[in-house]
Write an enzyme that holds these catalytic residues in place. Structure first.
Site, PDB file in Angstrom:
ATOM      1  CG  HIS A  54      16.133 -43.530 -31.221  1.00  0.00           C
ATOM      2  ND1 HIS A  54      16.691 -42.930 -30.321  1.00  0.00           N
ATOM      3  CD2 HIS A  54      16.051 -42.840 -32.413  1.00  0.00           C
ATOM      4  CE1 HIS A  54      16.717 -41.739 -30.743  1.00  0.00           C
ATOM      5  NE2 HIS A  54      16.432 -41.784 -31.937  1.00  0.00           N
ATOM      6  CG  HIS A 100      18.649 -41.282 -36.129  1.00  0.00           C
ATOM      7  ND1 HIS A 100      19.734 -40.250 -35.643  1.00  0.00           N
ATOM      8  CD2 HIS A 100      17.519 -41.019 -35.161  1.00  0.00           C
ATOM      9  CE1 HIS A 100      19.042 -39.547 -34.617  1.00  0.00           C
ATOM     10  NE2 HIS A 100      17.736 -40.282 -34.415  1.00  0.00           N
ATOM     11  CD  GLU A 101      13.929 -42.178 -35.813  1.00  0.00           C
ATOM     12  OE1 GLU A 101      13.527 -42.660 -34.809  1.00  0.00           O
ATOM     13  OE2 GLU A 101      14.418 -41.093 -36.191  1.00  0.00           O
TER      14      GLU A 101
END
Length: 145
Positions: free
Chosen positions: A68, A64-65
C-alpha cells in the site's frame, strides 16, 4: 530493534525501496493485521498477530502494508482491488488476508429453539427483546464450556 527499524529493513530487503515514515503498534486493531494512512504515510500494526502467529506471518503482513505504502507514493493503484496492488503483493509474498486471532473468546452461547442457529457473544443478550435473525425464533442460553 524498534518497529520502525524493522519495517525499514523489510522494505529495503523485499522492495529495494526505503521506508521514510513511522510505524507503530496499535492494540485496538481487532480484525486487521495493519493499516496504512495515506494522509501522513505512517503504518499501524496489530501486536497480537506477532504474539499469536509468529514472525513469519507478521513479516508477510508488513509486506502487505508496504505494498500500500510504496504504490501510493508512486502514484499507482494502492487499493486491494487494483491490479498493481495484487501483482506487487504476489511478487513479495505478502498475505492477502490477516489470519484470525484466537484471543477473541466468546463468553455466551445462544441457540435458536426453532432452527438451531448458534450465536457466540462476548456480551449477554436480553432474551426478552432479541430473537433469531434467521427465523425470528426464541433464543435460549447454553452454558459455554
Amino acid at each position: 530493534m524498534t518497529l520502525t527499524d524493522y519495517v525499514r529493513e523489510v522494505s529495503l530487503a523485499d522492495f529495494g525501496k526505503p521506508f521514510k515514515h513511522q510505524a507503530s503498534w496499535n492494540r485496538r486493531l481487532r480484525t486487521t493485521g495493519g493499516r496504512f494512512f495515506p494522509k501522513d504515510g505512517h503504518l499501524d500494526f496489530n501486536p497480537k498477530i506477532l504474539e499469536e502467529h509468529g514472525e513469519t506471518v507478521f513479516r508477510q503482513i508488513v509486506r502487505h502494508e508496504l505494498c500500500h505504502y510504496h504504490l501510493y507514493f508512486e502514484g499507482l493503484g494502492f487499493r486491494h482491488k487494483d491490479q498493481a496492488f495484487k501483482e506487487l503483493l504476489a511478487q513479495v509474498d505478502g498475505l492477502r488476508y490477516a489470519p484470525r486471532l484466537q484471543s477473541h473468546q466468546a463468553n455466551y452461547l445462544y441457540i435458536c429453539q426453532d432452527c438451531g442457529q448458534a450465536y457466540d457473544r462476548k456480551r449477554p443478550i436480553n432474551l426478552a427483546v432479541f430473537a433469531c435473525g434467521r427465523c425470528h425464533g426464541r433464543l435460549i442460553k447454553k452454558n459455554q464450556s
